[in-house]
Design a protein around this motif. Structure first.
Motif, PDB file in Angstrom:
ATOM      1  N   MET A   1     -40.916 -19.880  -2.359  1.00  0.00           N
ATOM      2  CA  MET A   1     -40.091 -18.696  -2.613  1.00  0.00           C
ATOM      3  C   MET A   1     -40.104 -18.364  -4.106  1.00  0.00           C
ATOM      4  N   THR A   2     -40.528 -17.157  -4.459  1.00  0.00           N
ATOM      5  CA  THR A   2     -40.463 -16.757  -5.873  1.00  0.00           C
ATOM      6  C   THR A   2     -39.203 -15.933  -6.091  1.00  0.00           C
ATOM      7  N   LEU A   3     -38.191 -16.602  -6.617  1.00  0.00           N
ATOM      8  CA  LEU A   3     -36.897 -15.949  -6.810  1.00  0.00           C
ATOM      9  C   LEU A   3     -37.011 -14.720  -7.696  1.00  0.00           C
ATOM     10  N   GLU A   4     -37.866 -14.840  -8.724  1.00  0.00           N
ATOM     11  CA  GLU A   4     -37.976 -13.774  -9.723  1.00  0.00           C
ATOM     12  C   GLU A   4     -38.345 -12.425  -9.118  1.00  0.00           C
ATOM     13  N   ASN A   5     -39.034 -12.461  -7.965  1.00  0.00           N
ATOM     14  CA  ASN A   5     -39.565 -11.202  -7.451  1.00  0.00           C
ATOM     15  C   ASN A   5     -38.669 -10.489  -6.438  1.00  0.00           C
ATOM     16  N   SER A   6     -37.474 -11.048  -6.170  1.00  0.00           N
ATOM     17  CA  SER A   6     -36.635 -10.374  -5.177  1.00  0.00           C
ATOM     18  C   SER A   6     -36.146  -9.042  -5.742  1.00  0.00           C
ATOM     19  N   PRO A   7     -36.429  -7.907  -5.038  1.00  0.00           N
ATOM     20  CA  PRO A   7     -35.990  -6.613  -5.559  1.00  0.00           C
ATOM     21  C   PRO A   7     -34.464  -6.500  -5.516  1.00  0.00           C
ATOM     22  N   LEU A   8     -33.891  -5.885  -6.546  1.00  0.00           N
ATOM     23  CA  LEU A   8     -32.432  -5.773  -6.616  1.00  0.00           C
ATOM     24  C   LEU A   8     -32.004  -4.352  -6.322  1.00  0.00           C
ATOM     25  N   ASP A   9     -30.927  -4.233  -5.576  1.00  0.00           N
ATOM     26  CA  ASP A   9     -30.371  -2.922  -5.280  1.00  0.00           C
ATOM     27  C   ASP A   9     -29.569  -2.450  -6.503  1.00  0.00           C
ATOM     28  N   GLN A  10     -29.866  -1.241  -6.976  1.00  0.00           N
ATOM     29  CA  GLN A  10     -29.228  -0.765  -8.215  1.00  0.00           C
ATOM     30  C   GLN A  10     -27.694  -0.722  -8.110  1.00  0.00           C
ATOM     31  N   ALA A  11     -27.201  -0.310  -6.921  1.00  0.00           N
ATOM     32  CA  ALA A  11     -25.741  -0.240  -6.753  1.00  0.00           C
ATOM     33  C   ALA A  11     -25.133  -1.641  -6.819  1.00  0.00           C
ATOM     34  N   ASP A  12     -25.859  -2.647  -6.290  1.00  0.00           N
ATOM     35  CA  ASP A  12     -25.349  -4.019  -6.349  1.00  0.00           C
ATOM     36  C   ASP A  12     -25.341  -4.533  -7.790  1.00  0.00           C
ATOM     37  N   VAL A  13     -26.382  -4.177  -8.526  1.00  0.00           N
ATOM     38  CA  VAL A  13     -26.432  -4.589  -9.938  1.00  0.00           C
ATOM     39  C   VAL A  13     -25.236  -3.975 -10.673  1.00  0.00           C
ATOM     40  N   GLU A  14     -25.022  -2.668 -10.447  1.00  0.00           N
ATOM     41  CA  GLU A  14     -23.898  -1.994 -11.120  1.00  0.00           C
ATOM     42  C   GLU A  14     -22.566  -2.614 -10.695  1.00  0.00           C
ATOM     43  N   GLY A  15     -22.470  -2.941  -9.405  1.00  0.00           N
ATOM     44  CA  GLY A  15     -21.242  -3.560  -8.891  1.00  0.00           C
ATOM     45  C   GLY A  15     -20.999  -4.910  -9.556  1.00  0.00           C
ATOM     46  N   PHE A  16     -22.066  -5.686  -9.688  1.00  0.00           N
ATOM     47  CA  PHE A  16     -21.926  -7.007 -10.319  1.00  0.00           C
ATOM     48  C   PHE A  16     -21.569  -6.851 -11.801  1.00  0.00           C
ATOM     49  N   PHE A  17     -22.245  -5.929 -12.506  1.00  0.00           N
ATOM     50  CA  PHE A  17     -21.946  -5.737 -13.925  1.00  0.00           C
ATOM     51  C   PHE A  17     -20.498  -5.287 -14.121  1.00  0.00           C
ATOM     52  N   SER A  18     -19.992  -4.482 -13.192  1.00  0.00           N
ATOM     53  CA  SER A  18     -18.602  -4.061 -13.393  1.00  0.00           C
ATOM     54  C   SER A  18     -17.635  -5.224 -13.120  1.00  0.00           C
ATOM     55  N   LEU A  19     -18.019  -6.137 -12.211  1.00  0.00           N
ATOM     56  CA  LEU A  19     -17.194  -7.350 -12.025  1.00  0.00           C
ATOM     57  C   LEU A  19     -17.195  -8.204 -13.290  1.00  0.00           C
ATOM     58  N   VAL A  20     -18.386  -8.331 -13.919  1.00  0.00           N
ATOM     59  CA  VAL A  20     -18.502  -9.119 -15.155  1.00  0.00           C
ATOM     60  C   VAL A  20     -17.579  -8.523 -16.215  1.00  0.00           C
ATOM     61  N   GLU A  21     -17.639  -7.197 -16.362  1.00  0.00           N
ATOM     62  CA  GLU A  21     -16.825  -6.556 -17.406  1.00  0.00           C
ATOM     63  C   GLU A  21     -15.330  -6.704 -17.116  1.00  0.00           C
ATOM     64  N   LYS A  22     -14.984  -6.554 -15.847  1.00  0.00           N
ATOM     65  CA  LYS A  22     -13.562  -6.645 -15.489  1.00  0.00           C
ATOM     66  C   LYS A  22     -13.009  -8.056 -15.737  1.00  0.00           C
ATOM     67  N   ASN A  23     -13.833  -9.063 -15.511  1.00  0.00           N
ATOM     68  CA  ASN A  23     -13.333 -10.437 -15.586  1.00  0.00           C
ATOM     69  C   ASN A  23     -13.524 -11.114 -16.932  1.00  0.00           C
ATOM     70  N   ILE A  24     -14.612 -10.769 -17.647  1.00  0.00           N
ATOM     71  CA  ILE A  24     -14.792 -11.435 -18.951  1.00  0.00           C
ATOM     72  C   ILE A  24     -15.048 -10.446 -20.092  1.00  0.00           C
ATOM     73  N   GLY A  25     -15.056  -9.160 -19.785  1.00  0.00           N
ATOM     74  CA  GLY A  25     -15.135  -8.155 -20.864  1.00  0.00           C
ATOM     75  C   GLY A  25     -16.541  -7.796 -21.289  1.00  0.00           C
ATOM     76  N   ILE A  26     -17.532  -8.566 -20.868  1.00  0.00           N
ATOM     77  CA  ILE A  26     -18.891  -8.297 -21.350  1.00  0.00           C
ATOM     78  C   ILE A  26     -19.458  -7.060 -20.665  1.00  0.00           C
ATOM     79  N   ALA A  27     -19.830  -6.077 -21.497  1.00  0.00           N
ATOM     80  CA  ALA A  27     -20.311  -4.795 -20.971  1.00  0.00           C
ATOM     81  C   ALA A  27     -21.834  -4.820 -20.876  1.00  0.00           C
ATOM     82  N   LEU A  28     -22.349  -4.630 -19.675  1.00  0.00           N
ATOM     83  CA  LEU A  28     -23.806  -4.647 -19.470  1.00  0.00           C
ATOM     84  C   LEU A  28     -24.210  -3.351 -18.784  1.00  0.00           C
ATOM     85  N   ASP A  29     -25.359  -2.800 -19.178  1.00  0.00           N
ATOM     86  CA  ASP A  29     -25.859  -1.633 -18.446  1.00  0.00           C
ATOM     87  C   ASP A  29     -27.178  -1.981 -17.771  1.00  0.00           C
TER      88      ASP A  29
END
Ligand SMILES: C[S@@+](CC[C@H](N)C(=O)[O-])C[C@H]1O[C@@H](n2cnc3c(N)ncnc32)[C@H](O)[C@@H]1O
Length: 280
Positions: A1-29
């Protein structure tokens, strides 16, 4: 299994980044999407997710729990070193500490806070600097509080054990020999007297702050840079009320500054800026 190649859903990435910002303040785009692939692999394998995409799906569809915190920690940058950037430590040695010792000579007490201390090199650098240059402080009550939200970073910091590359980043051979014990595995353990000068505490800068003393010196270096303007402004306001008085000092990272908060005055010394409460 090549983990690196799993395609990411853009909405999921945005959802995860907003969780990161809400919980630890780090802003990622979205330009930081690659960090998911490069930093979350250990979480994916440890918890047996099929790939990064399925980990993201889990994170955004479940209440925040232990796996989330593991993922948040993995997304942070823990980069640090002894005497990082050197100039602020020179200003501490030549100007700030002599001034503070003069002002606090009656109380003979000094409270220092290394906020977002990562794996401990910053607070230990302060302890080493004080031990090496200010022998007259014997008998003073000196507390260095070091905080970070990362349990892994705090665990390493409180052990005070570093590998050869880590001690060689910022310390001279003489300092390594004087302040560390070489362990049979080739690592270096900080001497107990320096270790005992630093207290470690878990603390998330964007959540409620625990009751703390007022500080004569606060170092908050290389963390505000990851937060958005609003979070940064809120933290600076809280830091202001955490400084003892107008003769206390706040030092930020070399690429960080306070531009809009009129309650601070900036002092420029050599190439270092530090901040104090403005007197009206
Ligand atoms: C780049 S390191 C800086 C370490 C040290 N201050 C220095 O300048 O060398 C940033 C640290 O900030 C911590 N951090 C990030 N977000 C935080 C938050 N919300 N609360 C507390 N610490 C946080 C990370 O865990 C990491 O250890």
């Amino acid at each position: 299994m090549t983990l690196e190649n799993s395609p990411l859903d853009q909405a999921d990435v945005e959802g995860f980044f907003s969780l990161v910002e809400k919980n630890i303040g780090i802003a990622l785009d979205l330009s930081k999407t690659y960090l998911i692939q490069s930093r979350l692999s250990s979480v994916v394998t440890e918890h047996r997710f099929t790939n990064h995409a399925s980990l993201l799906r889990f994170l955004i569809t479940n209440p925040v729990g232990a796996i989330h915190w593991q993922a948040f920690e993995a997304m942070t940058t823990n980069e640090t070193s002894f005497y990082r950037d050197s100039s602020p430590f020179e200003v501490l040695r030549v100007t700030i500490f002599p001034e503070l010792f003069q002002k606090r000579r009656e109380a003979r007490e000094l409270n220092i806070w290394s906020a977002a201390s990562s794996t401990g090199q910053e607070p230990y650098s302060i302890a080493i600097l004080l031990r090496e240059h200010f022998p007259e402080l014997i008998g003073w009550k000196i507390c260095i509080l070091a905080t970070d939200f990362s349990e892994q970073a705090l665990e390493k910091a409180s052990l005070g054990i570093y590998n050869e590359t880590e001690v060689q980043r910022g310390l001279t051979e003489t300092q390594i020999q004087r302040h560390f014990k070489r362990l049979p595995n080739g690592h270096y353990e900080i001497n107990p007297d320096l270790r005992s000068m630093v207290q470690y505490k878990k603390m998330n800068l964007i959540q409620d702050w625990p009751l703390m003393p007022k500080f004569d010196l606060i170092l908050m270096r290389n963390v505000l840079i990851y937060f958005n303007q609003n979070t940064k402004a809120k933290i600076l306001k809280r830091l202001h009320s955490q400084l003892s008085d107008a003769s206390s000092y706040l030092i930020l990272g070399s690429s960080e500054s306070i531009l809009f908060d009129q309650t601070y005055q900036i002092v420029q010394l050599d190439r270092v800026s530090y901040y104090q409460k403005k007197i009206y």
